[in-house]
Enzyme design. Structure first.
Site, mmCIF file in Angstrom:
data_model
loop_
_atom_site.group_PDB
_atom_site.id
_atom_site.type_symbol
_atom_site.label_atom_id
_atom_site.label_comp_id
_atom_site.label_asym_id
_atom_site.label_seq_id
_atom_site.Cartn_x
_atom_site.Cartn_y
_atom_site.Cartn_z
ATOM 1 N N PHE A 215 0.794 -1.218 0.000
ATOM 2 C CA PHE A 215 0.000 0.000 0.000
ATOM 3 C C PHE A 215 0.828 1.271 0.000
ATOM 4 O O PHE A 215 0.289 2.348 -0.241
ATOM 5 C CB PHE A 215 -0.938 0.023 1.209
ATOM 6 C CG PHE A 215 -2.045 -0.979 1.115
ATOM 7 C CD1 PHE A 215 -3.122 -0.774 0.278
ATOM 8 C CD2 PHE A 215 -1.997 -2.144 1.857
ATOM 9 C CE1 PHE A 215 -4.146 -1.700 0.183
ATOM 10 C CE2 PHE A 215 -3.009 -3.076 1.773
ATOM 11 C CZ PHE A 215 -4.085 -2.858 0.940
ATOM 12 N N GLY A 216 2.120 1.177 0.288
ATOM 13 C CA GLY A 216 2.887 2.413 0.336
ATOM 14 C C GLY A 216 4.365 2.193 0.561
ATOM 15 O O GLY A 216 4.830 1.063 0.756
ATOM 16 N N ASP A 331 -2.981 -9.821 11.573
ATOM 17 C CA ASP A 331 -1.787 -9.946 10.734
ATOM 18 C C ASP A 331 -0.518 -9.874 11.587
ATOM 19 O O ASP A 331 0.422 -9.154 11.265
ATOM 20 C CB ASP A 331 -1.768 -8.868 9.652
ATOM 21 C CG ASP A 331 -0.866 -9.240 8.474
ATOM 22 O OD1 ASP A 331 -0.572 -10.445 8.324
ATOM 23 O OD2 ASP A 331 -0.452 -8.352 7.725
ATOM 24 N N SER A 334 6.437 -11.469 12.037
ATOM 25 C CA SER A 334 7.709 -10.857 12.434
ATOM 26 C C SER A 334 7.970 -9.546 11.703
ATOM 27 O O SER A 334 8.649 -8.660 12.223
ATOM 28 C CB SER A 334 8.863 -11.837 12.201
ATOM 29 O OG SER A 334 8.937 -12.228 10.842
ATOM 30 N N ASN A 336 5.775 -7.336 11.149
ATOM 31 C CA ASN A 336 4.930 -6.323 11.776
ATOM 32 C C ASN A 336 5.272 -6.097 13.240
ATOM 33 O O ASN A 336 4.512 -5.467 13.969
ATOM 34 C CB ASN A 336 3.451 -6.707 11.650
ATOM 35 C CG ASN A 336 2.924 -6.496 10.252
ATOM 36 O OD1 ASN A 336 3.532 -5.793 9.451
ATOM 37 N ND2 ASN A 336 1.803 -7.117 9.937
#
Length: 475
Positions: A215-216, A331, A334, A336
């Site tokens: 997403f970015g 979600d 590792s 995150n």
């Protein structure tokens, strides 16, 4: 030698198998930010807007992973090919999802490359309108892995930011340049300045880019106060992805502005005066993601056993804090989990968070979410409960113990590998990460036993995260 380009009018069911395999190599691997699931979500029935594939069909494709040389991508294309779908139609969908590399494999020159993709300030006269009721995104990303006219009109009418109340339905309206609950509203131009105009060179090459997700892209910057931050600038979304992006953006602000915790990543602010590129501003985490640290990326030293134990405890505490407030992360992985200068674990990326009231044991969603290697069996069927976070945490524990990635090309995923080599807790001892130093067998066996409990296939057999945290604190 690469295969010759395909005739755009060719039916995809007649595509050479070598080309199908090349596409599958790009889209098959579990855990990819842009893979076959994202492609499937963009395919509609006929020329309408209704998705062609529901959760049940997606799960059927996912079962191809269990077969020898099975490919969910090939299964998906073969199914779609029964509708006399052409290569040109496939490429058009790939372009909508920004699968540029795959599109160029099929029809060279059909998509921009890294060298020809447009850069710089977007055309503000062509700003899309963010929908009011976005769908849940199918994938997430986080800064450490590799995650919004007139300004006041846009802020008030399109983005309603949450109040300090835990009531998820009670929004607060803010104008550009203000703040909500200590979360600051930045000007896009100010974020451009502190990131050197969003310099795309990586830090290792004296640039500002920290990583990139679905997403970015995330950039390092320093505020005038001297605070070092990580700025996630969302990509200009396609018509198909704009709902997902909007939902993830608002979800991130919603969660992190409501409450703070030592083990949740601090959100400093956001920017929404550039509609095409909304931004999120986080406190910079010096030691990056747990995924990168376990891989000793950029020459950083390995994590010691003491550090790994503390990271497991901190991550569990952060997840428990979410569950106490009836949030399910969905979600946990590792990539995150971010680490500050002291290697304190900070759970991040709340774009997939879902509220599950305490009186409800679970909820069902029509959208498959998360990163497949970390997903509980029921999550693949669209079921949401706190126990899906428990399962994902079990995979993270395996990563901490072994230092192995959750997935590697041409190898079994980490959970399947552990099931093959370990019948008892003692069996994990020869497979511990030796880079962490001399291990204590009792610690390793305790962590592994807890991991196997978290990874129970049946939801009812897994412990609640509060129980996991208590067990970790007692090791």
């Amino acid at each position: 030698m690469p295969p010759p380009p395909l005739d755009p009018k060719m039916f995809i069911r007649k595509m050479p198998y070598t080309m199908l395999k090349m596409v599958a190599m790009e889209l098959d691997p579990p855990g990819q930010l842009k893979g076959w699931r994202e492609l499937a979500c963009l395919i509609t029935k006929g020329h309408g807007k209704q998705p062609r594939y529901d959760v049940a069909k997606m799960n059927r494709f996912d079962m191809e992973y269990m077969k020898r040389d099975g490919s969910p991508t090939i299964a998906l294309l073969q199914d779609w090919g029964t509708q006399n779908t052409t290569v040109q139609e496939l490429v058009e969908v790939l372009l909508k999802g920004e699968f540029y590399r795959v599109a160029n494999m099929l029809i060279p020159g059909s998509a921009p490359t890294e060298d020809t993709a447009p850069h710089g300030q977007p055309n503000l006269s062509d700003q899309p309108t963010i929908p009011h009721s976005p769908r849940t995104p199918t994938q997430s990303d986080w800064p450490g892995e590799t995650r919004p006219g007139e300004e006041s009109t846009y802020v008030v009418q399109e983005y309603q930011l949450p109040s300090s109340s835990l009531n998820a339905e009670a929004p607060v309206q803010v104008s550009s340049g203000g703040s909500t609950d200590g979360v600051q509203d930045f000007r896009y131009s100010d974020l451009q300045r502190i990131t050197n105009n969003f310099n795309d060179f990586p830090l290792s090459k004296q640039g500002n880019k920290l990583g990139e997700g679905a997403f970015g892209t995330v950039y390092k910057g320093t505020l005038t106060s001297g605070t070092v931050v990580a700025v996630k600038r969302l990509k200009k979304a396609s018509d198909q992805m704009i709902q997902h992006t909007s939902k993830a953006f608002k979800q991130e602000i919603s969660v992190l502005s409501r409450f703070s915790h030592e083990n949740l990543v601090p959100l400093i602010g956001y920017s929404i005066d550039n509609v095409q590129h909304p931004c999120l501003v986080y406190l910079y985490m010096e030691n990056g993601s747990l995924q990168d640290r376990l891989a000793c990326k950029d020459g950083k030293p390995p994590l010691t056993w003491l550090a790994r134990q503390a990271i497991a405890q901190g991550t569990a505490a952060g997840i428990c804090h979410l569950h106490e407030h009836e949030y399910v992360h969905r979600d946990i992985k590792s990539a995150n989990i971010l680490l500050d200068r002291n290697n304190t674990a900070k759970v991040g990326d709340f774009g997939l968070v879902r509220v599950v009231p305490s009186e409800a044991t679970s909820q069902l969603t029509t959208t498959v979410f998360g990163t497949s290697v970390y997903m509980a069996p029921e999550a693949m069927r669209g079921e949401v409960s706190p126990k899906v976070d428990t399962y994902s945490f079990g995979v993270v524990l395996l990563e901490l113990i072994t230092g192995r990635p959750c997935w590697k090309e041409n190898e079994k995923d980490l959970v399947s590998w552990a099931e093959d080599v370990c019948d008892e807790a003692e069996d994990i001892l020869p497979h511990v990460d030796t880079r962490a130093g001399e291990s204590t067998p009792s610690l390793v066996k305790a962590l592994f036993t807890l991991s196997t409990q978290c990874l129970e296939a049946k939801k009812k057999d897994r412990p609640q995260m509060i129980t996991v945290k208590k067990n970790l604190d007692c090791i």
